[in-house]
Motif scaffolding. Structure first.
Motif, PDB file in Angstrom:
ATOM      1  N   SER A   1      14.258  64.239  40.485  1.00 31.38           N
ATOM      2  CA  SER A   1      14.481  65.077  41.709  1.00 31.38           C
ATOM      3  C   SER A   1      15.217  64.042  42.790  1.00 31.38           C
ATOM      4  CB  SER A   1      13.239  65.564  42.515  1.00 31.38           C
ATOM      5  OG  SER A   1      13.383  66.172  43.593  1.00 31.38           O
ATOM      6  N   LEU A   2      16.285  64.851  43.024  1.00 30.67           N
ATOM      7  CA  LEU A   2      17.220  63.967  44.148  1.00 30.67           C
ATOM      8  C   LEU A   2      17.117  64.801  45.588  1.00 30.67           C
ATOM      9  CD1 LEU A   2      20.667  62.948  42.375  1.00 30.67           C
ATOM     10  CD2 LEU A   2      18.284  61.760  42.406  1.00 30.67           C
ATOM     11  N   SER A   3      15.984  65.725  45.626  1.00 31.06           N
ATOM     12  CA  SER A   3      15.970  66.309  46.721  1.00 31.06           C
ATOM     13  C   SER A   3      14.536  66.154  47.441  1.00 31.06           C
ATOM     14  CB  SER A   3      16.288  67.827  46.715  1.00 31.06           C
ATOM     15  OG  SER A   3      15.673  68.546  47.913  1.00 31.06           O
ATOM     16  N   PRO A   4      14.077  65.740  48.657  1.00 29.34           N
ATOM     17  CA  PRO A   4      12.959  65.764  49.144  1.00 29.34           C
ATOM     18  C   PRO A   4      12.123  67.093  49.080  1.00 29.34           C
ATOM     19  CG  PRO A   4      14.197  64.291  50.564  1.00 29.34           C
ATOM     20  CD  PRO A   4      15.230  65.118  49.614  1.00 29.34           C
ATOM     21  N   THR A   5      12.847  68.058  49.540  1.00 31.89           N
ATOM     22  CA  THR A   5      12.262  69.395  49.366  1.00 31.89           C
ATOM     23  C   THR A   5      11.664  69.724  47.977  1.00 31.89           C
ATOM     24  OG1 THR A   5      13.633  70.245  51.271  1.00 31.89           O
ATOM     25  CG2 THR A   5      12.465  71.756  49.659  1.00 31.89           C
ATOM     26  N   HIS A   6      12.549  69.668  47.110  1.00 35.16           N
ATOM     27  CA  HIS A   6      12.501  70.059  45.783  1.00 35.16           C
ATOM     28  C   HIS A   6      11.192  69.074  45.206  1.00 35.16           C
ATOM     29  CE1 HIS A   6      15.528  72.950  46.225  1.00 35.16           C
ATOM     30  NE2 HIS A   6      16.632  72.151  46.029  1.00 35.16           N
TER      31      HIS A   6
ATOM     32  N   ALA B   1       9.852  69.812  59.445  1.00 42.41           N
ATOM     33  CA  ALA B   1      10.778  70.711  60.361  1.00 42.41           C
ATOM     34  C   ALA B   1      12.248  70.623  59.572  1.00 42.41           C
ATOM     35  CB  ALA B   1      10.790  70.070  61.683  1.00 42.41           C
ATOM     36  N   SER B   2      12.601  69.879  58.722  1.00 44.33           N
ATOM     37  CA  SER B   2      13.644  69.707  57.928  1.00 44.33           C
ATOM     38  C   SER B   2      13.743  70.153  56.620  1.00 44.33           C
ATOM     39  CB  SER B   2      14.243  68.234  58.131  1.00 44.33           C
ATOM     40  OG  SER B   2      13.425  67.384  57.360  1.00 44.33           O
ATOM     41  N   ARG B   3      12.544  70.489  56.073  1.00 46.32           N
ATOM     42  CA  ARG B   3      12.575  71.011  54.574  1.00 46.32           C
ATOM     43  C   ARG B   3      12.249  72.281  54.654  1.00 46.32           C
ATOM     44  NH1 ARG B   3       9.592  65.359  52.520  1.00 46.32           N
ATOM     45  NH2 ARG B   3      11.216  63.981  53.353  1.00 46.32           N
ATOM     46  N   TRP B   4      12.714  73.103  53.369  1.00 40.87           N
ATOM     47  CA  TRP B   4      12.507  74.426  53.325  1.00 40.87           C
ATOM     48  C   TRP B   4      11.513  74.695  52.034  1.00 40.87           C
ATOM     49  CZ3 TRP B   4      16.691  71.419  52.339  1.00 40.87           C
ATOM     50  CH2 TRP B   4      17.114  71.681  50.973  1.00 40.87           C
TER      51      TRP B   4
END
Length: 307
Positions: free
Chosen positions: A60-65, A285-288
């Motif tokens: 995973s290259l995305s903190p959200t994912h 606050a910055s992840r969905w």
């Protein structure tokens, strides 16, 4: 410039990279909790992505994912996550960058699925060229995007049932929070992204979250050609005198109610004087992803306090 951990590749400095619409449902493949076991095709932003078998080596290259992968139960299948993927604590962080991705470094982990939120450095095509399935799931632009991407990731990893349960729980928690908070009659707010006074407007994903409570955004009138992420002036903010101030730069930039009060002229703002400065967790606050209900709860609590 603070580290980027945001909706798109540059929200931290108030500029969002608005990419393609996020994935929506899929076609083919097995259904149910082990959707990826017999192979599944997911419709992501980079088209129809086929995962031939339940992946055992996910990058995973995305903190959200990364958060989503662990939340749906795919954590044991994850072998590496990007350098900014700091949650959950047991995620296998590496030196891989989501903002300057290196295809060779990713391939070294022998992944059978890679999940990204931005196609930078041509990483998607480079991985597809060597037959590595890649899910491109961009920053959400509306709430439905959040649930759609969770569904995509759940089915791609063989955890469709867990993904549905997660999305249903998030919806319920958000509805409960909004229902418990009286509509903010005429209340205004300012959401701070960084110390340079970059903010968000009602057009953005975050703006829509605030809109659930009927809050009015002081940045809306200042937005011209910034794509929803304007940089406000000190004079403008002082004149607007927002009822609520939400700080999304507490970790990166050390901002809090006390530091705001020391800014020239800010001690006279109603939100500062009345204790209505809300110190948010930058990451939440910055992840969905799965922790979105926590952000909604923080906003709801602030609205209830002011009412």
């Amino acid at each position: 410039m603070r580290p980027v951990r945001t909706f798109g590749a540059a929200m931290a400095i108030g500029v969002a990279l608005v990419t393609a619409a996020c994935g929506g449902g899929g076609d083919g493949g097995a259904a149910g909790g082990d959707g990826g076991a017999q192979g599944v095709t997911v419709q992501a932003a980079n088209g129809a992505v086929t995962i031939p078998a339940k992946p055992k080596r996910i990058v995973s290259l995305s903190p959200t994912h990364t958060e989503t992968l662990f939340a749906v139960g795919a954590g044991p299948q994850v072998v590496a996550v990007s350098d900014y993927s700091n949650y959950p604590a047991n995620a296998p962080r590496s030196k891989l960058s989501g903002f300057k991705p290196n295809a060779e470094a990713i391939i070294a982990y022998k992944p059978d699925l890679v999940v990204v939120s931005d196609d930078l450095n041509g990483v998607v095509k480079a991985l597809e060229k060597v037959k590595v399935p890649v899910l491109l799931e961009p920053a959400a632009t509306k709430l439905d995007d959040v649930y759609d991407e969770i569904d995509d990731i759940g089915r791609a990893t063989g955890h469709a049932d867990e993904a549905k349960k997660l999305a249903d729980d998030m919806r319920a928690r958000i509805r409960q929070t909004v229902a418990a908070s009286a509509k903010a009659k005429g209340l205004t707010y300012y959401h701070e992204l960084d110390g340079q006074l970059h903010s968000v407007t009602s057009k953005t994903f975050l703006g829509q979250v605030y809109g659930l409570f009927g809050l009015r955004n002081v940045a809306d009138k200042a937005d011209k050609a910034s794509g929803g992420y304007p940089q406000l002036s000190r004079e403008y903010l002082l004149k607007q005198d927002p009822d609520l101030i939400f700080l999304a730069d507490t970790k990166c930039c050390g901002q809090n109610a006390a530091t705001l009060a020391k800014r020239p002229g800010w001690s006279g703002l109603g939100a500062v004087k009345d204790g209505n400065v809300v110190e948010l967790d930058d990451d939440i606050a910055s992840r969905w992803g799965p922790r979105l209900p926590e952000l909604v709860k923080a906003i709801g609590d602030a609205v209830q306090k002011v009412q």
